[in-house]
Design an enzyme around this catalytic site. Sequence first.
Site, PDB file in Angstrom:
ATOM      1  CB  CYS A 381      -0.977  -0.078   1.365  1.00  0.00           C
ATOM      2  SG  CYS A 381      -2.318   1.031   0.960  1.00  0.00           S
ATOM      3  CG  HIS A 507      -3.665  -3.592   2.742  1.00  0.00           C
ATOM      4  ND1 HIS A 507      -2.933  -3.258   3.626  1.00  0.00           N
ATOM      5  CD2 HIS A 507      -4.224  -2.666   2.030  1.00  0.00           C
ATOM      6  CE1 HIS A 507      -2.825  -1.851   3.779  1.00  0.00           C
ATOM      7  NE2 HIS A 507      -3.925  -1.493   3.033  1.00  0.00           N
ATOM      8  CD  GLU A 509      -1.599  -6.549   4.814  1.00  0.00           C
ATOM      9  OE1 GLU A 509      -1.893  -5.290   5.440  1.00  0.00           O
ATOM     10  OE2 GLU A 509      -1.140  -6.801   3.682  1.00  0.00           O
TER      11      GLU A 509
END
Length: 531
Positions: A381, A507, A509
């Site tokens: 990001c 993102h 994750e």
Amino acid sequence: MTKYIFVTGGVVSSLGKGITAASLGRLLKNRGLNVTIQKFDPYINVDPGTMSPYQHGEVFVTDDGAETDLDLGHYERFIDINLNKYSNVTTGKIYSAVIRKERRGDYLGGTVQVIPHITNEIKERVFRAGRETNADVVITEIGGTVGDIESLPFLEAIRQIKSDVGRENVMYIHCTLVPYIKAAGEMKTKPTQHSVKELRSLGIQPNVIVVRTEMPMPQEMKEKIALFCDIDPKAVIEARDADTLYAVPLMLQEQKLDQIVCEHLRLNCREADMTEWKALVEKVRNLSKTTKIALVGKYVELPDAYISVVEALRHAGYAFDTDIDIQWINAEHVTRDNVADLLKDADGILVPGGFGDRGVEGKIEAIRYAREQRVPFLGICLGMQLASIEFARHVVGLSGAHSSEFDPNTPHPIIDLLPEQKDVEDLGGTLRLGLYPCKLQEGTLAYAAYGDEVIYERHRHRYEFNNQYRPIMEEHGFVFSGTSPDGRLVEVIELKDHPWFVAAQFHPEFTSRPTRPQPLFREFVRASLKE
């Protein structure tokens, strides 16, 4: 008939209610049940999207673009399901909905009150979670601590649900603390007794008490808690501090929590097969290698601000029998003069997302170090945006290049507002949020990681790479390896002349799982191992 389990907490906050709820969800899923899970937060914010990570930790984003509590990350990772906007409910959301209905005239001129209007809205959110997912079991964690004034409407609502659906369809699990008093060498049950007394005064009798403790609990102590709290001694579950979070479901299964739940709720289902989970925990406990990853961020004093990033790194490490040693680097302390000293031991460098200009120049220096020293790098990001700015400044030679977020007067706005964001005034809930497709270019590191041309990842951003600078950046070896399918938005960038330098606007994750590491994290850790 859908069954409802409510998880409350007493004595103190941060007892691990979320991990308990997630672990129980995993056990029930492995029994063949369709499980969904939600978190009720008693704060008046509509969502945590505009809250400081110091106040709340990470903001977890769901597929449908809800900005939610970090516990939803635990739920998704443990149960391996994708949650939605109905999985996180706040007091702010409840009151907003009720006030909207009142303005619309839905209450036909009646006096709008906490009971029944607020409590009915809360109950509707519980029932909707079951309807939307066709769940056999809905697990609802009530945030905060029993006794807090903010939680009262939620506790009243879940009390009423027992009457609405029948006691055999509802279960209450209360998490408490049995502290160990070192000076006296004793464990004390009194805080648990008082917490349960408080809960019972609100009309809720817990069916199970999960006790957090540092030390093993003797059987007579469990019997004492059972006696004073009016439950079966077998329903006093010891939750001792674990060496890994992923051991908690096994600890609860050993004490037959899932069996107690199924018997109470009259659920006929098979035993939970935890073979794969046991293998995961065994692997986690016996990792043979270590790699050092420098995480350069602005909230490093509070690791919860990056909890999904940390877990995604660990998951990637498990795939290579590797323990991830995270070196927390405060971006505000990084300068051109000390960056080499701070990062000299790092096998890989990661710059995560964030908002605001604090620490931005330190992150840019860390990215420059990763590029020049050929250290594996993953940017997420804001990390992707700053990697673009660093390259523009120091390789392309665009002096003063920046993001218009941090310098509205920059001569080279490498990063600029998304066109649809130009007229947006509100901060809350207005970012580009949720799951979007990304088209990857063959022959790139990103394509090699995913092995697919079109991927889907979750986003949370307002700014984007400025397409005016694409040609000049490409001329200097900057690769735009992933874009939106129409080619308009830059999603992934990498460098030609670097062993492994990848950064994504999304993102990654949020989609990592303990037994299925996210592809970019997996390849980042592989590169960091220098194999």
